[in-house]
Design an enzyme around this catalytic site. Structure first.
Site, PDB file in Angstrom:
ATOM      1  CG  HIS A 236       8.076   8.353 -24.227  1.00 47.05           C
ATOM      2  ND1 HIS A 236       8.062   9.324 -25.204  1.00 47.05           N
ATOM      3  CD2 HIS A 236       7.293   7.345 -24.686  1.00 47.05           C
ATOM      4  CE1 HIS A 236       7.310   8.918 -26.211  1.00 47.05           C
ATOM      5  NE2 HIS A 236       6.839   7.720 -25.924  1.00 47.05           N
ATOM      6  NE  ARG A 256       9.022  10.313 -31.196  1.00 47.59           N
ATOM      7  CZ  ARG A 256       9.549   9.335 -30.493  1.00 47.59           C
ATOM      8  NH1 ARG A 256      10.656   8.742 -30.905  1.00 47.59           N
ATOM      9  NH2 ARG A 256       8.992   8.944 -29.372  1.00 47.59           N
TER      10      ARG A 256
END
Length: 602
Positions: A236, A256
């Site tokens: 990740h 995000r």
């Protein structure tokens, strides 16, 4: 041998994350007796760490979404190594599974007109992730648990399975011990479902909790099941990098998705420097505009921070290696910048990302509404695992099923964010349904006393061994996997890793634990080494076999994609002499109508 407790169920579920609970609910609804084993406490499964949302083409935010778009996104994200039938079932059935969860009481965030709200996520063409702030996994577990406990399940908490028990070519039960007192338990069952999660704890830096050691993958392997795609490990892009005590702790992609941007030490949004050709059409250099998909996406403006996870992780590593990293070896993730775009931005961030705000405030003394976070890649997920039949989730062993992260096929070379939670729901349901059907059609086979005696002796062996410290072996494995089988791999590094794993296997034979069986983490770790080393070896061998770079697997000595390797999956199986066999198998041609769907979506 010592006395042991014996339990009997039609279906035995090993693991109580989203997949295990959904399987248990479905099996119980079929009218069979269901036993559920969890090595921690009920409700403590790693699923709670999946924060951003559950991917399903509900089309509540963008009416252009649909199962065909979701299917195509999943296949493209997986570099077309996916089991296309699993990808089809997943895309078709995810919306119903989410609505079902809602009907059972899940409190999703809402649109203004009251429908389930959906957010953008990496690799998804349209806003597709149904979410509950940044605590979606927790809400899923809460809902499944609250619904499941009324289904008549027998739940065994703080209990660890050490081996599956077979009769010829069929699984008939499992051997376990109680983590608190060390008492042995034997579970006899007509069918068994593995839903044990991932293996992040074989790496030094990981978002995974303590129990993610790959135990279910190893249990299946040693019982004779086939593994697939083990080389594909997802790192990740955004884990915490400071302070050291929480290094690797997950920062949801939802940051995000809600507008967070990545910057290097020069305050540059470096992701604009490396947008793959697939997405280059209509790309703007204006940071406020972002980039667009080539498929004619008319309106949705997408920041490059929402490219696929493997790509973003490698870009972050590049910035750090080239000297543009943050003070503690990462880059900056900034959500505070939206204060110039959104009224009352601080309140908006706290409402949308409550866990992230609390996490950084409490653990790093950072207010994410005012300042950026330092982030870096963390071992997060394995796309590989136990090979299963797409429709039934049965493994290559009769009576043994698998679902969730320990099973493989859906994600191919790289998983899209949010697909994990819908994976748990879709294939957890299918595993429970078909495990119950198998149980109804087959008689119970009795576990033999000699089988129990052999497994008990193996479990007690660490008390007779020494002088190797199991914690030291575990630590050495984690460092080696991080350094040699991590984000960037090579022939020499993988060979060195396999040599090191071989030495750790020898040391593990002498790993001892003092004391007695009550409250003994040294004993637990000594038993867990078998699983961790098995999975580590499978990853390294499969990674060495795949001489190309694709998805979550990157070879610095084979940086491009290979047409030949794009046509095969790599399987791992235990041979009769105990060694690990690695084999390339051709991918079955995709069904014509699904190939047409992919072409239409392009």
């Amino acid at each position: 041998m010592d006395r042991y407790e014996k339990y009997e169920h039609d279906v035995l579920i090993i693991g109580t994350g989203g997949a295990g609970l959904r399987a248990a609910i479905e099996a119980s609804a079929a009218g069979v007796s269901v036993g559920v084993v969890c090595r921690s406490l009920l409700g403590k499964a790693h699923t709670v760490m999946a924060e951003g949302g559950v991917a399903a083409s509900l089309a509540n935010v963008d009416e252009r979404d649909g199962w065909k778009v979701h299917f195509t996104d999943t296949m493209r994200g997986g570099q077309y190594l996916n089991n296309w039938r699993m990808a089809e079932l997943h895309a078709r059935e995810s919306p119903d599974r989410v609505r079902e969860l809602e009907a059972w009481g899940a409190l999703f965030d809402r649109t203004k007109d009251g429908r389930i709200l959906q957010r953008n996520f990496g690799g998804h063409k349209y806003p597709r992730l149904a979410h509950v702030g940044d605590r979606t996994g927790l809400e899923m577990i809460r809902t499944l648990q609250d619904h499941g406990i009324h289904q008549g399940l027998s739940i065994y908490q703080e209990c660890t399975i050490t081996a599956l028990i077979k009769n010829e070519d069929r699984v008939i039960g499992a051997f376990a011990y109680d983590r608190e007192k060390g008492k042995f338990k034997v579970f006899q069952a007509k069918s068994v479902v593995l839903s044990t999660g991932g293996m992040g704890r074989i790496y030094k830096i990981t978002s995974n909790s303590w129990d993610c050691t790959g135990s279910g993958i190893s249990l299946a392997y040693h019982a004779g099941a086939e593994l697939i795609d083990m080389e594909f490990v997802q790192f990740h892009p955004t884990g915490m990098v400071w302070p050291p005590s929480v290094r690797g702790l997950l920062i949801t992609e939802g940051v995000r998705g809600e507008g967070g941007v990545l910057r290097n030490s020069e305050n540059s949004r470096f992701m604009f420097n490396d947008i793959p050709d697939l997405y280059r059409n209509q790309t703007s250099d204006n940071e406020d505009e972002g980039w667009r998909y080539t498929q004619g996406d008319r309106e949705a403006k997408r920041p490059p921070e929402l490219l696929t996870r493997d790509h973003v992780a490698r870009c972050i590593v590049r910035e750090v290696k080239e000297g543009r990293g943050s003070p503690h070896g990462g880059v900056f993730l900034d959500i505070a910048w939206i204060k110039d775009k959104i009224p009352n931005a601080a309140a908006h961030i706290k409402r949308k990302l409550p866990s992230m705000y609390h996490q950084f405030k409490e653990l790093a003394n950072i207010d994410i509404t005012r300042e950026p976070m330092e982030v870096g890649p963390t071992t997060h997920y394995i796309m590989g695992g136990i090979r299963v039949d797409a429709d039934t989730q049965m493994t290559s062993i009769n009576g043994l099923f698998a679902a969730g992260e320990c099973a493989a096929g859906l994600h191919g070379a790289n998983r899209l964010g949010g697909n994990s939670l819908s994976d748990l729901l879709v294939f957890g349901k299918r595993a429970g349904e078909y495990a119950a059907g198998f149980a109804r059609e087959n008689e119970m086979v009795q576990v033999q006393e000699h089988q129990v005696e052999e497994l008990a002796a193996e479990a007690l062996a660490p008390f007779e061994k020494g002088p190797e410290n199991p914690f030291q072996i575990q630590g050495d494995l984690q460092v080696m996997m991080q350094d040699l089988v991590g984000i960037i791999r090579s022939e020499s590094g993988l060979s060195k890793a396999l040599e090191g794993i071989g030495k750790l296997w020898e040391r593990a034979k002498n790993a001892g634990s003092g004391g007695n069986r009550s409250y003994n983490p040294g004993w637990h770790t000594a038993l867990e080494l078998k699983h961790m080393l098995t999975v580590a070896e499978a990853i390294a061998r499969a990674a060495k076999e795949r001489q190309e770079s694709r998805g979550g697997h990157y070879r610095e000595d084979y940086t491009g994609k290979s047409e030949a390797f794009g046509q095969v999956n790599i399987t791992v199986r235990k041979q009769e002499n105990g060694t690990m066999n690695v084999e390339q198998i051709p991918i079955k041609p995709i069904r014509d109508d699904l190939m047409q769907t992919i072409q239409e979506m392009k």
